[in-house]
Motif scaffolding. Structure first.
Motif, PDB file in Angstrom:
ATOM      1  N   GLY A  63      -1.204   9.616  -1.478  1.00  0.00           N
ATOM      2  CA  GLY A  63      -0.411   8.561  -0.860  1.00  0.00           C
ATOM      3  C   GLY A  63       0.482   7.854  -1.854  1.00  0.00           C
ATOM      4  O   GLY A  63       1.668   7.611  -1.593  1.00  0.00           O
ATOM      5  N   ALA A  64      -0.076   7.499  -3.033  1.00  0.00           N
ATOM      6  CA  ALA A  64       0.732   6.823  -4.057  1.00  0.00           C
ATOM      7  C   ALA A  64       1.839   7.735  -4.563  1.00  0.00           C
ATOM      8  O   ALA A  64       2.974   7.297  -4.794  1.00  0.00           O
ATOM      9  CB  ALA A  64      -0.159   6.378  -5.216  1.00  0.00           C
ATOM     10  N   THR A  67       4.590   7.966  -1.954  1.00  0.00           N
ATOM     11  CA  THR A  67       5.366   6.716  -1.916  1.00  0.00           C
ATOM     12  C   THR A  67       6.383   6.671  -3.048  1.00  0.00           C
ATOM     13  O   THR A  67       7.557   6.320  -2.844  1.00  0.00           O
ATOM     14  CB  THR A  67       4.415   5.512  -2.007  1.00  0.00           C
ATOM     15  OG1 THR A  67       3.510   5.545  -0.896  1.00  0.00           O
ATOM     16  CG2 THR A  67       5.202   4.210  -1.992  1.00  0.00           C
ATOM     17  N   GLN A  99       2.894  -3.774   1.597  1.00  0.00           N
ATOM     18  CA  GLN A  99       2.419  -2.883   2.650  1.00  0.00           C
ATOM     19  C   GLN A  99       1.487  -1.801   2.131  1.00  0.00           C
ATOM     20  O   GLN A  99       0.687  -1.263   2.896  1.00  0.00           O
ATOM     21  CB  GLN A  99       3.612  -2.223   3.349  1.00  0.00           C
ATOM     22  CG  GLN A  99       4.532  -3.222   4.054  1.00  0.00           C
ATOM     23  CD  GLN A  99       5.783  -2.563   4.605  1.00  0.00           C
ATOM     24  OE1 GLN A  99       5.966  -1.354   4.483  1.00  0.00           O
ATOM     25  NE2 GLN A  99       6.650  -3.356   5.204  1.00  0.00           N
ATOM     26  N   LYS A 100       1.557  -1.453   0.866  1.00  0.00           N
ATOM     27  CA  LYS A 100       0.757  -0.354   0.314  1.00  0.00           C
ATOM     28  C   LYS A 100      -0.469  -0.932  -0.397  1.00  0.00           C
ATOM     29  O   LYS A 100      -0.404  -1.368  -1.545  1.00  0.00           O
ATOM     30  CB  LYS A 100       1.578   0.496  -0.667  1.00  0.00           C
ATOM     31  CG  LYS A 100       2.869   1.047  -0.074  1.00  0.00           C
ATOM     32  CD  LYS A 100       2.604   2.001   1.068  1.00  0.00           C
ATOM     33  CE  LYS A 100       3.895   2.567   1.619  1.00  0.00           C
ATOM     34  NZ  LYS A 100       3.671   3.467   2.751  1.00  0.00           N
ATOM     35  N   TYR A 102      -3.121   0.563  -1.494  1.00  0.00           N
ATOM     36  CA  TYR A 102      -3.676   1.381  -2.550  1.00  0.00           C
ATOM     37  C   TYR A 102      -2.811   1.398  -3.803  1.00  0.00           C
ATOM     38  O   TYR A 102      -3.183   2.010  -4.799  1.00  0.00           O
ATOM     39  CB  TYR A 102      -3.875   2.819  -2.047  1.00  0.00           C
ATOM     40  CG  TYR A 102      -2.666   3.404  -1.351  1.00  0.00           C
ATOM     41  CD1 TYR A 102      -1.631   3.992  -2.080  1.00  0.00           C
ATOM     42  CD2 TYR A 102      -2.551   3.350   0.027  1.00  0.00           C
ATOM     43  CE1 TYR A 102      -0.537   4.517  -1.450  1.00  0.00           C
ATOM     44  CE2 TYR A 102      -1.453   3.879   0.674  1.00  0.00           C
ATOM     45  CZ  TYR A 102      -0.451   4.461  -0.062  1.00  0.00           C
ATOM     46  OH  TYR A 102       0.640   4.987   0.559  1.00  0.00           O
ATOM     47  N   SER A 204       4.626   4.099  -9.750  1.00  0.00           N
ATOM     48  CA  SER A 204       3.643   3.345  -8.966  1.00  0.00           C
ATOM     49  C   SER A 204       2.309   3.407  -9.697  1.00  0.00           C
ATOM     50  O   SER A 204       1.867   4.468 -10.101  1.00  0.00           O
ATOM     51  CB  SER A 204       3.510   3.918  -7.556  1.00  0.00           C
ATOM     52  OG  SER A 204       3.115   5.267  -7.598  1.00  0.00           O
ATOM     53  N   HIS A 617      -3.495   0.928   7.184  1.00  0.00           N
ATOM     54  CA  HIS A 617      -3.279  -0.445   6.711  1.00  0.00           C
ATOM     55  C   HIS A 617      -4.018  -1.448   7.600  1.00  0.00           C
ATOM     56  O   HIS A 617      -3.470  -2.459   8.044  1.00  0.00           O
ATOM     57  CB  HIS A 617      -1.787  -0.774   6.657  1.00  0.00           C
ATOM     58  CG  HIS A 617      -0.958   0.278   5.966  1.00  0.00           C
ATOM     59  ND1 HIS A 617      -1.229   0.687   4.672  1.00  0.00           N
ATOM     60  CD2 HIS A 617       0.092   1.023   6.397  1.00  0.00           C
ATOM     61  CE1 HIS A 617      -0.368   1.613   4.334  1.00  0.00           C
ATOM     62  NE2 HIS A 617       0.430   1.847   5.358  1.00  0.00           N
ATOM     63  N   SER A 652       0.264   9.859   8.420  1.00  0.00           N
ATOM     64  CA  SER A 652       1.095   9.413   7.295  1.00  0.00           C
ATOM     65  C   SER A 652       2.363  10.250   7.192  1.00  0.00           C
ATOM     66  O   SER A 652       3.450   9.733   6.932  1.00  0.00           O
ATOM     67  CB  SER A 652       0.300   9.503   5.995  1.00  0.00           C
ATOM     68  OG  SER A 652      -0.821   8.678   6.040  1.00  0.00           O
TER      69      SER A 652
END
Length: 794
Positions: A63-64, A67, A99-100, A102, A204, A617, A652
């Motif tokens: 996910g990171a 993003t 919003q993120k 993680y 990130s 989320h 996602s």
């Protein structure tokens, strides 16, 4: 001497020896086979667990990475269109960080003056340094989201490496103290490229606490197995014992050796003292050199105190350094060679397996992409625990055999005078049993005399041994089925992850096909007759409904539905809220976050449905419904959790696909004049450049016309600017009607317009002039045109 013995004694000795040898052979055979099966089970379990946790770690960190990759595309697109508003970029980073959950921090760093060429104007202003360079570090490491300038970034590896190779880069995890505890951080970094040149990076930062939580819950079978995660440099990322975080494999193995083998402390201390003597402090040491030297001396002193019993506390592992660990491991060449082999395998992203009397360990490489350095997940299973069950079975067999031998020997002694042919048959059966033939047929004697008793006792013994063997075989079969099941779940998770990544990279017209393929994988993995994915949305009346994005039904390879199918959960699934299954409007949130069963005939014609909610989320995004023909059906918990992970990946990916569509729509709006609907100046310049280049290469004619509305200022002054806007829109409508589809008409500014006509020669140019003179004569608002009519450009 043997010749002088009676026949009874001879027969007794002979039969007793045969029986004892047979039972000993059986005991050895069962023990050896049980140990072999236990080892095979441990080896298979370790490999399967390593593969499973590898996939879970990749899913956790993907996910990171996605993003950062998405922000890279956004920032490069903004730069390509010369949109370099610093406040807008900072606001975008702040909102993305909110919003993120993680992601702990975002960093966007441009080379000096490579963002907007205005670094000097922002010098000393927050969040920039004294040069004004755009390099804010947005983070939520404290109680609030805040930004601060990054300093000396040109000397950092995480900036130098992607700048040099223009490829993705992942940092080695490093410890960070936040909110009273030490956590491990890692960064996913992507280079920003403009016109083929490096201009900066987007990064990130994520906290790896979930990996620590994952490895802390590995002992699922009570065997003492544990998992550790290592970075590419061999540093510990996650370990059940937090004191090992950030330490290298060499430091970890040395510390375990010193604690578990006190006899090795003496040689290790002598090696450490030699190292200290050969590396004294320089004449004017700096603070770092002094602290390193003091830590080395303190660790050796603590180790001596622990070995002598003066201090029961173990040496402080934080004082140990990789260099000192390497020197002390020189006293144990086998461990040093093991450290080198494991470190090399991890660094090269290779599978490595080690086995000894203590542990069986599998190092499974983890690759996040082709450009990043691989990590590794290690699963270790204690061999004593693996052999505990087999040892218990062996001891039980020995006891049973010993008791049986004693009983049989006593019976033989009592009835040896009347032993005849049946006893010899029993001896032959015992011999076959000793050779491993457990299917031997023991003769049945239908009487209550000595031979019948011996026969029955022998039969009971064979049945017990056969029962133990069957029990071992059943356990082996059950373990094999579990391993196959675990392997299938891993393959399903890998396939779903691949499909989710595919959704991010397809065009819109392919989106439904790829989404249908992902549902087919989930449905087949769950053994369902059909599967559908639903997304929550809210109507203006405030009520939440479910919108079906796609569905798959077995036997219908092309059967899927689009988003036009909408359900009201309150009407379709009555009674759920009363049963405590759902709360919120229209079932948008599941109460306990787990799957549940409900019978209905309204969805995909199913006898029963199994629902898995999808939560993103901390809010309900939607759910996946699996349909079965059976009236009652339930999925195992581990299967539902794997299916939930696959559904979350797909959800996602759908969101990322929607973001890409919104970005394309924003780019189209940026090239269009909002009042007239014609192309604006930026859009015209972009298209004109492309058309001109193509026309020049193909030697095709090209014409360009400039015209404006005469005395337009009088209209604005006399009737007002709103009326003037209506004049411009009406004029633009006429222009659109009179021009060809391939012509590019632009509102250049105010009442000025440009028309670019492709494939238009001199005769076509004259027709254009004539046509536009006619157009200027239209008295829609009693206005006139002034035109500049050049000849064809090419």
């Amino acid at each position: 001497m043997f010749k002088n013995m009676s026949v009874q004694i001879k027969l007794f000795i002979f039969v007793a020896i045969v029986v004892v040898i047979s039972f000993v052979a059986v005991a050895l055979l069962v023990s050896d086979r049980s140990i072999e099966m236990a080892k095979e089970d441990a080896f298979t379990l370790a490999r399967e667990m390593a593969e499973k946790y590898k996939n879970e770690i990749m899913a956790e960190l993907q996910g990171a990475r996605v993003t950062s990759e998405t922000l890279k595309a956004v920032l490069e697109t903004l730069k390509d269109h010369d949109i370099t508003d610093r406040d807008m970029i900072n606001d975008m980073l702040r909102k993305a960080l909110e919003q993120k959950e993680y992601i702990t921090a975002f960093c966007v760093a441009y080379d000096p003056n490579m963002l907007d060429g205005r670094d000097a104007e922002y010098a000393g202003q927050a969040p920039y340094d004294e040069t004004g360079r755009f390099a804010p570090y947005w983070n939520k490491l404290g109680s609030n989201i805040d930004a601060e300038p990054l300093l000396d970034i040109d000397a950092q590896d995480w900036y130098i490496v992607p700048k040099g190779n223009k490829k993705e880069y992942i940092t080695n995890p490093y410890p960070f103290h936040v909110q009273g505890q030490d956590v491990m951080l890692a960064s996913f970094i992507f280079p920003l490229i403009h016109d083929g040149e490096f201009i900066g990076i987007i990064a990130s930062d994520i906290v790896l606490d979930k990996l620590q939580e994952m490895v802390s819950q590995v002992d699922t079978r009570g065997m003492g197995e544990y998992t550790a995660v290592f970075s590419n440099s061999g540093a510990v990322v996650a370990h059940p014992d937090k004191q090992y975080l950030g330490k290298t494999i060499g430091e970890l193995l040395l510390y375990d050796m010193l604690i578990s083998h006190p006899d090795k402390i003496g040689p290790a201390v002598r090696s450490a003292n030699t190292y200290i003597q050969n590396h004294p402090l320089p004449g004017s040491p700096d603070e770092a050199q002094m602290r390193k030297h003091e830590n080395t001396v303190q660790f050796v002193a603590g180790l001596l105190a622990y070995s002598s019993g003066q201090n029961r506390a173990k040496p402080d592992l934080s004082l140990l350094t990789p260099v000192l660990a390497g020197e002390m491991l020189e006293t144990d060449p086998d461990r040093l060679e093991y450290v080198r082999e494991v470190s090399s395998a991890i660094g090269n992203g290779e599978l490595y397996i080690s086995s000894n009397n203590d542990y069986y360990t599998v190092y499974m490489p983890i690759r996040f992409s082709e450009d990043t350095n691989p990590w590794s997940v290690a699963v270790s299973i204690p061999m004593p625990e693996v052999l505990k069950v087999s040892n218990n079975i062996r001891n039980y067999v020995i006891i049973v055999c010993a008791i049986s031998v004693c009983v049989i020997a006593f019976i033989i002694y009592l009835i040896s005078k009347s032993i005849t042919r049946p006893i010899l048959t029993l001896a032959g059966a015992a011999k076959q049993l000793g050779e491993g033939n457990l299917n031997v047929e023991v003769p049945l004697v239908q009487n209550n005399k000595e031979i019948g008793i011996l026969s029955n006792a022998f039969r009971v013994m064979v049945e017990r041994i056969d029962g133990l063997i069957r029990k071992l075989q059943n356990n082996a079969k059950e373990l094999e089925e579990k391993n196959v099941h675990l392997n299938n779940l891993n393959e399903m998770l890998i396939a779903t992850n691949h499909v989710a990544e595919t959704i991010l990279n397809v065009e819109y017209q392919q989106f439904q096909d790829v989404l249908h393929q992902s549902l087919r994988i989930l449905g087949k993995s769950a053994g369902a007759e059909g599967v559908s994915i639903w997304q929550n949305f809210t109507y203006p009346d405030g009520k939440t409904y479910g919108r079906r994005l796609s569905a798959w039904i077995t036997g219908q390879s092309n059967q899927y539905m689009n988003a036009e199918s909408v359900i009201d959960p309150d009407e379709l699934l009555p009674g759920w809220r009363q049963q405590g299954k759902i709360k919120g409007n229209g079932g948008s949130t599941v109460l306990d976050g787990s799957a549940f069963l409900h019978r209905t005939d309204s969805l995909l014609h199913a006898g029963s449905l199994f629902f898995i909610p999808l939560v993103l989320h901390d809010s309900g995004w939607g759910f996946i419904a699996f349909s079965y023909k059976a009236e009652q059906y339930d999925l195992p918990r581990d299967v539902s959790e794997i299916l939930r992970s696959g559904g979350m990946m797909i959800a996602s990916a759908i969101i990322q696909n929607q973001i890409s569509e919104d970005l394309e729509e924003a780019e189209a709006m940026a090239a269009t004049d909002s009042l007239t609907g014609l192309t604006n100046r930026n859009g015209f310049l972009f298209r004109a450049s492309s058309i001109y280049t193509t026309s020049k290469e193909k030697h095709s004619p090209l014409s360009l016309l400039f015209f404006d509305l005469d005395h337009f200022k009088r209209i604005n002054d006399q009737y007002g600017h709103p009326f003037g806007d209506e004049v411009l829109k009406a004029f633009a409508a006429v222009v659109k009607q009179e021009t060809r589809l391939d012509d590019v008409c632009c509102r250049y500014g105010g009442e000025e317009f440009i028309l670019l006509c492709n494939n238009c020669d001199a005769s076509g140019d004259r027709q254009l002039r004539t046509g536009y003179w006619k157009l200027s004569g239209i008295s829609v608002f009693r206005i006139s045109l002034s035109l500049v009519l050049p000849s064809a450009l090419v």
